[in-house]
Design a protein around this motif. Structure first.
Motif, PDB file in Angstrom:
ATOM      1  N   VAL A   1       0.874  -1.174   0.000  1.00 47.15           N
ATOM      2  CA  VAL A   1       0.000   0.000   0.000  1.00 47.15           C
ATOM      3  C   VAL A   1       0.908   1.221   0.000  1.00 47.15           C
ATOM      4  CG1 VAL A   1      -1.843   1.228   1.190  1.00 47.15           C
ATOM      5  CG2 VAL A   1      -1.742  -1.273   1.287  1.00 47.15           C
ATOM      6  N   LYS A   2       1.010   1.889  -1.139  1.00 44.99           N
ATOM      7  CA  LYS A   2       1.947   3.018  -1.274  1.00 44.99           C
ATOM      8  C   LYS A   2       1.352   4.317  -0.739  1.00 44.99           C
ATOM      9  CE  LYS A   2       5.359   2.593  -3.256  1.00 44.99           C
ATOM     10  NZ  LYS A   2       6.683   2.198  -2.757  1.00 44.99           N
ATOM     11  N   LYS A   3       0.083   4.569  -1.053  1.00 50.97           N
ATOM     12  CA  LYS A   3      -0.533   5.843  -0.661  1.00 50.97           C
ATOM     13  C   LYS A   3      -2.051   5.710  -0.709  1.00 50.97           C
ATOM     14  CE  LYS A   3      -0.709  10.762  -1.950  1.00 50.97           C
ATOM     15  NZ  LYS A   3      -0.302  11.766  -2.972  1.00 50.97           N
ATOM     16  N   ILE A   4      -2.718   6.377   0.239  1.00 55.22           N
ATOM     17  CA  ILE A   4      -4.183   6.431   0.243  1.00 55.22           C
ATOM     18  C   ILE A   4      -4.597   7.900   0.229  1.00 55.22           C
ATOM     19  CG2 ILE A   4      -6.295   5.884   1.503  1.00 55.22           C
ATOM     20  CD1 ILE A   4      -4.842   3.492   2.709  1.00 55.22           C
ATOM     21  N   ASP A   5      -5.303   8.289  -0.807  1.00 51.05           N
ATOM     22  CA  ASP A   5      -5.753   9.677  -0.956  1.00 51.05           C
ATOM     23  C   ASP A   5      -7.270   9.715  -0.735  1.00 51.05           C
ATOM     24  OD1 ASP A   5      -6.368  12.259  -1.580  1.00 51.05           O
ATOM     25  OD2 ASP A   5      -5.514  12.229  -3.602  1.00 51.05           O
TER      26      ASP A   5
ATOM     27  N   VAL B   1     -12.758   9.161   6.878  1.00 52.96           N
ATOM     28  CA  VAL B   1     -12.099   8.070   6.166  1.00 52.96           C
ATOM     29  C   VAL B   1     -10.898   7.682   7.021  1.00 52.96           C
ATOM     30  CG1 VAL B   1     -10.941   7.287   4.082  1.00 52.96           C
ATOM     31  CG2 VAL B   1     -12.836   8.923   3.904  1.00 52.96           C
ATOM     32  N   LEU B   2     -10.899   6.470   7.510  1.00 55.70           N
ATOM     33  CA  LEU B   2      -9.874   6.009   8.449  1.00 55.70           C
ATOM     34  C   LEU B   2      -9.034   4.927   7.790  1.00 55.70           C
ATOM     35  CD1 LEU B   2     -12.225   5.737  11.572  1.00 55.70           C
ATOM     36  CD2 LEU B   2     -10.726   7.656  10.954  1.00 55.70           C
ATOM     37  N   THR B   3      -7.738   4.904   8.113  1.00 52.23           N
ATOM     38  CA  THR B   3      -6.812   3.996   7.445  1.00 52.23           C
ATOM     39  C   THR B   3      -6.134   3.050   8.436  1.00 52.23           C
ATOM     40  OG1 THR B   3      -4.887   5.436   7.691  1.00 52.23           O
ATOM     41  CG2 THR B   3      -6.324   5.825   5.777  1.00 52.23           C
ATOM     42  N   GLY B   4      -5.481   2.046   7.857  1.00 57.16           N
ATOM     43  CA  GLY B   4      -4.747   1.092   8.670  1.00 57.16           C
ATOM     44  C   GLY B   4      -3.622   1.722   9.460  1.00 57.16           C
ATOM     45  N   GLN B   5      -2.999   2.736   8.907  1.00 59.10           N
ATOM     46  CA  GLN B   5      -1.910   3.391   9.636  1.00 59.10           C
ATOM     47  C   GLN B   5      -2.433   4.084  10.887  1.00 59.10           C
ATOM     48  OE1 GLN B   5       1.454   3.142   8.980  1.00 59.10           O
ATOM     49  NE2 GLN B   5       1.505   4.053  11.034  1.00 59.10           N
TER      50      GLN B   5
ATOM     51  N   TRP C   1      -1.334  -9.799  11.572  1.00 56.90           N
ATOM     52  CA  TRP C   1      -2.573  -9.542  10.831  1.00 56.90           C
ATOM     53  C   TRP C   1      -3.249  -8.305  11.406  1.00 56.90           C
ATOM     54  CZ3 TRP C   1      -7.353 -13.352  10.494  1.00 56.90           C
ATOM     55  CH2 TRP C   1      -8.288 -12.831   9.588  1.00 56.90           C
ATOM     56  N   PRO C   2      -3.005  -7.130  10.830  1.00 56.86           N
ATOM     57  CA  PRO C   2      -3.682  -5.912  11.289  1.00 56.86           C
ATOM     58  C   PRO C   2      -5.119  -5.865  10.796  1.00 56.86           C
ATOM     59  CG  PRO C   2      -2.260  -5.404   9.439  1.00 56.86           C
ATOM     60  CD  PRO C   2      -2.056  -6.861   9.737  1.00 56.86           C
ATOM     61  N   ALA C   3      -5.990  -5.203  11.544  1.00 59.30           N
ATOM     62  CA  ALA C   3      -7.403  -5.133  11.165  1.00 59.30           C
ATOM     63  C   ALA C   3      -7.607  -4.413   9.840  1.00 59.30           C
ATOM     64  CB  ALA C   3      -8.211  -4.445  12.268  1.00 59.30           C
ATOM     65  N   MET C   4      -6.773  -3.422   9.547  1.00 58.00           N
ATOM     66  CA  MET C   4      -6.707  -2.835   8.206  1.00 58.00           C
ATOM     67  C   MET C   4      -5.225  -2.709   7.874  1.00 58.00           C
ATOM     68  SD  MET C   4      -9.776   0.026   7.957  1.00 58.00           S
ATOM     69  CE  MET C   4      -9.076   1.164   9.172  1.00 58.00           C
ATOM     70  N   ALA C   5      -4.864  -3.096   6.672  1.00 54.61           N
ATOM     71  CA  ALA C   5      -3.450  -3.191   6.319  1.00 54.61           C
ATOM     72  C   ALA C   5      -2.811  -1.808   6.194  1.00 54.61           C
ATOM     73  CB  ALA C   5      -3.289  -3.943   5.017  1.00 54.61           C
TER      74      ALA C   5
ATOM     75  N   ALA D   1      -8.976  -5.335   3.941  1.00 59.10           N
ATOM     76  CA  ALA D   1      -9.304  -3.917   4.057  1.00 59.10           C
ATOM     77  C   ALA D   1      -8.050  -3.073   4.247  1.00 59.10           C
ATOM     78  CB  ALA D   1     -10.252  -3.692   5.222  1.00 59.10           C
ATOM     79  N   VAL D   2      -8.059  -1.909   3.621  1.00 58.54           N
ATOM     80  CA  VAL D   2      -6.973  -0.945   3.814  1.00 58.54           C
ATOM     81  C   VAL D   2      -7.484   0.360   4.425  1.00 58.54           C
ATOM     82  CG1 VAL D   2      -5.585  -1.904   1.950  1.00 58.54           C
ATOM     83  CG2 VAL D   2      -7.182  -0.040   1.448  1.00 58.54           C
ATOM     84  N   ALA D   3      -8.792   0.614   4.303  1.00 54.66           N
ATOM     85  CA  ALA D   3      -9.382   1.848   4.845  1.00 54.66           C
ATOM     86  C   ALA D   3     -10.882   1.627   4.993  1.00 54.66           C
ATOM     87  CB  ALA D   3      -9.103   3.032   3.921  1.00 54.66           C
ATOM     88  N   VAL D   4     -11.520   2.558   5.724  1.00 53.75           N
ATOM     89  CA  VAL D   4     -12.965   2.477   5.901  1.00 53.75           C
ATOM     90  C   VAL D   4     -13.554   3.873   5.813  1.00 53.75           C
ATOM     91  CG1 VAL D   4     -12.831   2.640   8.434  1.00 53.75           C
ATOM     92  CG2 VAL D   4     -14.831   1.573   7.357  1.00 53.75           C
ATOM     93  N   VAL D   5     -14.661   3.971   5.107  1.00 48.89           N
ATOM     94  CA  VAL D   5     -15.401   5.225   5.012  1.00 48.89           C
ATOM     95  C   VAL D   5     -16.561   5.174   5.999  1.00 48.89           C
ATOM     96  CG1 VAL D   5     -16.800   6.715   3.543  1.00 48.89           C
ATOM     97  CG2 VAL D   5     -14.806   5.542   2.595  1.00 48.89           C
ATOM     98  N   ILE D   6     -16.724   6.222   6.786  1.00 43.02           N
ATOM     99  CA  ILE D   6     -17.846   6.351   7.718  1.00 43.02           C
ATOM    100  C   ILE D   6     -18.724   7.489   7.217  1.00 43.02           C
ATOM    101  CG2 ILE D   6     -18.541   6.632  10.116  1.00 43.02           C
ATOM    102  CD1 ILE D   6     -16.676   4.247   9.675  1.00 43.02           C
TER     103      ILE D   6
END
Length: 780
Positions: free
Chosen positions: A49-53, A66-70, A99-103, A113-118
């Motif tokens: 996963v290089k970048k999440i915009d 919008v929440l991310t694994g990091q 095994w992270p809940a979001m990578a 999953a890498v991110a989640v939108v609320i």
């Protein structure tokens, strides 16, 4: 109360609300200010996963976050765990990759999953997810267990060189080799146990809410064991302190093992509810379920069975590669080891067994327990071997089995299990009689004259249920005890509440558990209610899986009932001016033997709570609790025989008859037992003929919808002929063995044995689709 007590065919109490649409499932939960989660999932089986915009998504109306694994990592939310430690044959611990809940960095299967939108609605969250841009760097993929173990294969986890989780063994290798050296005949087979997707009727769902004033979380979840969920979420995942987390599993629409585990989505929902300050709901759609629900089975095995000159089995060698997918799930490590290899003796007296199991990572959905959990894999292997041996030795398959059955109990197998009781000949005799086994050759000849290929297949299964005792499983690496708890509350007017740590997701506990109470007290089951699935109401429990609810959970209720009855008898004896030893309970009354003196249960309960006239030194109230830790597993067993026809022109299989003779010990409600057996048989037949969760070489799932994954339908299965033989389990006071998984354990081997008998060729793998059967018939 024979009409509603133990052994009565009582219609399920809970069905009234289910069939009238009044069930309360997680997706029915609505909270003030609720938001909706939509996960952004990797389309790649292996990638960085290089970048999440998320900038464009955050500008859309109704988007809360919008929440991310990091961010999960930054907030120190823990990785998912495997709860059963396995040690390799060299003494090293299993190699569990993180095994992270979001990578935050690397995805290892399609759908991770890498991110989640609320957002304020489900559709808004789904639309906003399309505006989130994720930059991936694709990595090499290994999607097949055979490819994963080759030298130079792509590596999934730095913690697991060669993609190997463990190399585990059981049994005496030298003694087994010696048995083979003396063998008169050896049968060898390569077997594949195909991967399955569980597909419960209700998809997984979670509703999470955080109360900032109390610093308290509430999670509604589709769980088979809410107390274990709370324990793991608090102790290992750093979500919340245990006393600040309430987990509720309301009505749950099926599980089959897939809802035992803690999944990333529940963790993220809880975390997101605190981050956003609002309740968060997530409900899986079917494609998400295919991608992320824990899959089952997926073994590749080489097996050899040795016989002496009298056709007695002298040894068994097994080497299995078990595909774990991309990560270790909660109980995955135990399935191909202590739940599989320990059942490789089957119903047979096999003096020496040696098994080796190698756990392997691949870029696929994680694999864990699915209805039967290791026992179907063991039974399939042993019963395919026995059928093949009968053909190779030119003896009748039933006769070969009978010749090798265990007949003396208790029986210690070479692979840990000590069978307490059974009568395997009785079950096979019942099945053979029901199907008219002796008349089969004539029916086969007639079918041949009509241009059809008719076959018959046997499967004599045994399973280990009610996994126990806690001390024993702890010594084998289990992270929890496997006891059960219960509390009996008799209210002042005589109604009764039973609080149980077991959990019902379709098994009928609200009826069968009440039947025990009705049987003991002589009251109608309408006077009893069952409370389960809420960690704020039931103090602790271990949930439902492994056919443990009656053998373990109901026995805990019995123990609590005995304590309550003892106190109630003291109160009744005091009120009736009689000896406690003379008090008996009949038809809802406490009676003095040999007299007409009696006091009704409601009056005893009222006396307990008014406390005006209790025996000296007695505390008020009528409430008792108990914990029950079994002394041994229970061992349900049975014999299944399938008769079918194959059309040589199309490869299509048609059932003629399917008989099942099971030994479940004492039956609480035969009607519910039969329903459980029907469901299990359909799942076993589904595996044999239709179901296969498949991936291409790039790790892309090719069966991620009901358009591609073939589930059994009504016209795919026969009417079943069921019967029961009974040997009471000596390991619990009710004599119960368990019934929930039997059909799924024994059915698949019976079907494949019947098809291979029909077509006269043995090299047939599951699922035996018409195309595969036709190709096997016409192969060289």
């Amino acid at each position: 109360m024979g009409v509603e007590g133990i052994g009565a065919r009582v219609v399920r109490k809970e069905d009234k609300r289910f069939i009238t649409g009044k069930g309360r499932y997680v997706d029915d939960i609505k909270l003030l200010g609720m938001t909706y989660a939509h996960f952004i999932r990797s389309p790649h089986a292996h990638a960085k996963v290089k970048k999440i915009d998320s900038s464009a998504a955050l500008k859309l109306p109704g988007v809360v976050a919008v929440l991310t694994g990091q961010e999960l990592v930054d907030d120190k939310v823990g990785n998912l765990i495997c709860g059963w430690a396995i040690t390799s044959k060299d003494g090293s611990p299993m190699k569990m990759g993180a095994w992270p809940a979001m990578a935050p960095e690397t995805v290892r299967f399609v759908g991770q999953a890498v991110a989640v939108v609320i957002a304020d609605s489900k559709n808004l969250a789904r639309d906003a997810a399309e505006a989130v841009v994720v930059d991936y760097e694709e990595l090499p993929v290994v999607a097949d267990v055979r490819a994963a173990i080759k030298a130079g294969a792509p590596q999934l986890h730095p913690e697991a060189p060669g993609n190997q989780v463990y190399d585990w063994v059981i049994g005496d290798e030298a003694a087994t080799d010696a048995a083979f050296a003396k063998a008169a005949n050896v049968v060898k087979m390569d077997l594949t146990n195909n991967r399955l997707a569980p597909n419960p009727m209700e998809p997984r769902s979670a509703v999470a809410s955080y109360d900032a004033a109390e610093e308290h979380f509430t999670l509604y979840t589709t769980s088979q064991n809410p107390h274990v969920a709370r324990l793991v979420l608090s102790a290992f995942y750093n979500i919340a302190p245990e006393h600040k987390l309430r987990v509720i599993a309301p009505d749950v629409g099926g599980g089959f093992g897939s809802k035992i585990y803690i999944y990333p989505e529940e963790m993220v929902a809880l975390w997101a509810s605190k981050k956003t300050g609002r309740p968060v709901k997530w409900t899986s759609d079917r494609t998400e379920a295919f991608l992320t629900d824990a899959h089952g089975r997926d073994h590749v095995t080489h097996a050899e069975m040795a016989f002496d000159a009298n056709n007695k089995i002298t040894g068994l060698k097994v080497k299995t590669y078990a595909n774990f997918g991309a990560y270790m799930s909660l109980f995955s490590s135990a399935v191909p080891t202590y739940l599989y290899a320990t059942l490789l003796s089957g119903q047979y007296n096999i003096p020496q067994i040696h098994a080796e199991v190698i756990g392997v990572y691949t870029n696929t959905t994680p694999v864990d327990a699915y209805r039967g959990a290791g026992r179907p894999e063991a039974s399939y292997l042993v019963e395919r071997m026995m059928e093949t041996a009968a053909r190779q030795l030119n003896v009748d398959p039933a006769a070969l089995r009978k010749h090798n059955f265990i007949t003396q109990f208790p029986h210690q197998t070479p692979v840990i299990m000590a069978y307490d009781t059974g009568d395997f000949n009785a079950s096979l005799d019942a099945a053979m009689k029901a199907i008219d086994y002796a008349g089969f050759p004539a029916r086969k000849a007639k079918a041949k004259a009509d241009g059809k290929l008719r076959g018959i297949g046997l499967s004599c299964y045994i399973e280990a249920c009610g996994i126990a005792p806690s001390k024993a499983v702890g010594s084998l690496g289990a992270g929890v005890g496997l006891w059960e708890s219960a509390e009996v509350r008799v209210n002042p007017v005589g109604t009764i509440e039973i609080l149980t740590g077991s959990h019902s997701h379709g098994q009928g506990h609200e009826t069968t558990f009440c039947q025990l109470v009705a049987d003991r007290l002589g009251i109608p089951i309408s006077q009893v209610s069952i409370v389960h699935g809420d960690t704020d109401k039931v103090q602790f429990g271990m949930g439902t899986y492994g056919s443990r609810s009656a053998a373990v959970g109901l026995t805990a209720i019995l123990k609590a009932m005995e304590k309550m009855e003892a106190k109630a008898k003291k109160i009744a004896a005091h009120a009736l001016e009689a000896s406690e030893a003379d008090i008996v309970i009949e038809n809802g009354e406490f009676k003095v033997t040999g007299t007409d003196k009696a006091i009704a249960l409601p009056m005893v309960a009222l006396a307990a709570y008014t406390a005006h006239n209790l025996p000296d030194g007695m505390e008020p109230g009528l409430k008792e609790s108990a914990f029950y830790d079994p002394s041994n597993f229970t061992f349900p067993a049975g014999a299944y025989i399938c008769e079918l026809e194959v059309d040589p022109g199309t490869g299509k299989t048609s059932f003629i008859n399917f008989v099942a003779a099971d030994d479940f010990g004492r039956l609480i409600n035969p009607m519910i037992v039969e329903g459980q057996v029907h469901g299990g048989l359909v799942q076993g037949i589904g595996q044999a003929l239709l179901e296969h969760a498949m991936y291409d070489a790039n790790g892309q799932p090719v069966t991620a919808s009901f358009m591609d994954y073939a589930m059994p339908r009504a016209d795919d299965v026969p009417s079943f002929n069921l019967s029961h033989t009974t040997t009471l389990c000596p390991g619990n006071p009710l004599g119960i063995k368990g019934c929930g998984e039997a059909g799924a354990i024994g059915a698949s081997a019976a079907v494949i044995n019947a098809i291979t008998d029909a077509i006269g060729k043995n090299n047939l793998e599951m699922p035996a689709t018409p195309d595969r059967v036709w190709r096997t018939i016409h192969s060289a």
